[in-house]
Design an enzyme around this catalytic site. Structure first.
Site, PDB file in Angstrom:
ATOM      1  N   ALA A   1      17.826  -9.958   1.327  1.00 54.71           N
ATOM      2  CA  ALA A   1      19.058 -10.660   0.971  1.00 54.71           C
ATOM      3  C   ALA A   1      19.949  -9.801   0.069  1.00 54.71           C
ATOM      4  O   ALA A   1      21.136  -9.589   0.358  1.00 54.71           O
ATOM      5  CB  ALA A   1      18.726 -11.989   0.290  1.00 54.71           C
TER       6      ALA A   1
ATOM      7  N   TRP B   1       0.881  -1.167   0.000  1.00 53.96           N
ATOM      8  CA  TRP B   1       0.000   0.000   0.000  1.00 53.96           C
ATOM      9  C   TRP B   1       0.922   1.220   0.000  1.00 53.96           C
ATOM     10  O   TRP B   1       1.408   1.656   1.036  1.00 53.96           O
ATOM     11  CB  TRP B   1      -0.893   0.021   1.232  1.00 53.96           C
ATOM     12  CG  TRP B   1      -1.903  -1.082   1.282  1.00 53.96           C
ATOM     13  CD1 TRP B   1      -3.207  -1.033   0.864  1.00 53.96           C
ATOM     14  CD2 TRP B   1      -1.705  -2.411   1.786  1.00 53.96           C
ATOM     15  NE1 TRP B   1      -3.828  -2.244   1.077  1.00 53.96           N
ATOM     16  CE2 TRP B   1      -2.930  -3.117   1.644  1.00 53.96           C
ATOM     17  CE3 TRP B   1      -0.618  -3.096   2.344  1.00 53.96           C
ATOM     18  CZ2 TRP B   1      -3.090  -4.435   2.020  1.00 53.96           C
ATOM     19  CZ3 TRP B   1      -0.763  -4.417   2.721  1.00 53.96           C
ATOM     20  CH2 TRP B   1      -1.991  -5.076   2.561  1.00 53.96           C
TER      21      TRP B   1
ATOM     22  N   ASP C   1      19.713  -6.572  -0.536  1.00 54.11           N
ATOM     23  CA  ASP C   1      20.019  -5.284   0.106  1.00 54.11           C
ATOM     24  C   ASP C   1      21.195  -5.427   1.072  1.00 54.11           C
ATOM     25  O   ASP C   1      22.072  -4.568   1.129  1.00 54.11           O
ATOM     26  CB  ASP C   1      18.799  -4.766   0.869  1.00 54.11           C
ATOM     27  CG  ASP C   1      17.549  -4.742   0.014  1.00 54.11           C
ATOM     28  OD1 ASP C   1      17.663  -4.529  -1.207  1.00 54.11           O
ATOM     29  OD2 ASP C   1      16.452  -4.948   0.578  1.00 54.11           O
TER      30      ASP C   1
END
Length: 299
Positions: free
Chosen positions: A251, A100, A253
């Site tokens: 992972a 969102w 990042d």
């Protein structure tokens, strides 16, 4: 040493069992900032550039960022918008997301070109991703790329392609190519590049970023051996010991945070790739995108 990471930090909800959800804060470039801060020396400065709201959850996010030792001076506040939110669904250690974020404050992070220029001044490294671009309108994407091109420091880029954030594949690939043209360091993932650009091998991916102007390229390869290019040389980089993940959130990042922190410390590409893999291997053994610093390699 100063690093600025640019993008969106979101409210993260992950399952806690019995219909309950655990709240945290995360986002691709923020995750990388977290691991850079954890792995760099204490006298280094890691700043995050985004936009948040003026609501209570935005203040909680700012407090969390500052509490992690990450600078908040580059963060602006929007008078009416609030942070985006996502929920993680896990199956056999692999994650999927429900978002969102259409009206998130971070979509306004590049509204002020002067603020971008001031924030990038004095930075040794600026990091951004394809997701950073995807959440912006086309004119704001161009403003961000212009500011990055004019910045005195090096620029690192992870293409991090999420098609659902773009109007279509053509738009996404066009802007990824434009981003590659302002990057000194490219950290693409072969799985994504082959899917959307049709690359037949990691070498094809690396050559595209090399031709765009990047001088340092590391092609991640989904747990397989990686390919690097630096100073005119091609480097085959082993992926490291395999692990069975509990949660793969963050992972890539965390790999980027480990890799870039090592390169900033003067380690060579092979050593930096090893640190990146070791960092990501620790992260995927725990739920959520962020793990405690004392659980990281070298801490």
């Amino acid at each position: 040493m100063r690093v600025v990471s640019v993008g969106e930090c979101m409210v993260e909800l992950s399952g806690a069992g019995q219909g309950l959800w655990r709240q945290a804060f995360a986002g691709d470039t923020f995750n990388t900032a977290w691991y850079l801060r954890a792995l760099m020396p204490g006298d280094a400065q890691v700043d995050y550039l985004t936009c948040v709201g003026r609501d209570g959850i935005s203040q909680a996010m700012l407090d969390f960022i500052a509490g992690a030792g990450i600078g908040t001076d580059c963060i602006t506040c929007h008078p009416t918008r609030a942070p985006g939110l996502y929920m993680i669904d896990l199956k056999d250690g692999e994650r999927s997301f429900t978002y969102w974020r259409d009206s998130s404050a971070a979509r306004c992070l590049a509204d002020d070109p002067d603020h971008l220029a001031r924030s990038f001044e004095g930075a040794d490294l600026i990091y951004f991703s394809g997701i950073t671009l995807a959440i912006l309108t086309p004119d704001r994407r161009q403003a961000l790329l212009a500011a990055l091109k004019a910045a005195p420091g090096r620029v690192a880029f992870d293409s991090n392609m999420r098609l659902r954030l773009w109007s279509d594949r053509s738009e996404m690939c066009d802007w990824i190519a434009r981003a590659a043209a302002v990057a000194n360091i490219a950290l693409p993932s072969f799985e994504e590049e082959s899917q959307f650009f049709g690359d037949a091998a990691p070498r094809v991916t690396a050559e595209r970023y090399l031709n765009a102007g990047a001088s340092e390229i590391l092609v991640k390869n989904g747990g397989e051996d990686m390919l690097g290019h630096l100073d005119g040389q091609w480097l085959d980089l082993p992926c490291g010991t395999r692990v069975t993940p509990v949660d793969t959130t963050g992972a890539g990042d965390s790999f980027n945070g480990g890799y870039l922190s090592a390169r900033l410390a003067g380690l060579d590409m092979a050593q930096a790739a090893q640190r990146g893999h070791a960092t990501a291997s620790r992260v995927v053994m725990q739920p959520g995108a962020l793990i405690a610093r004392d659980m990281l390699v070298g801490k």
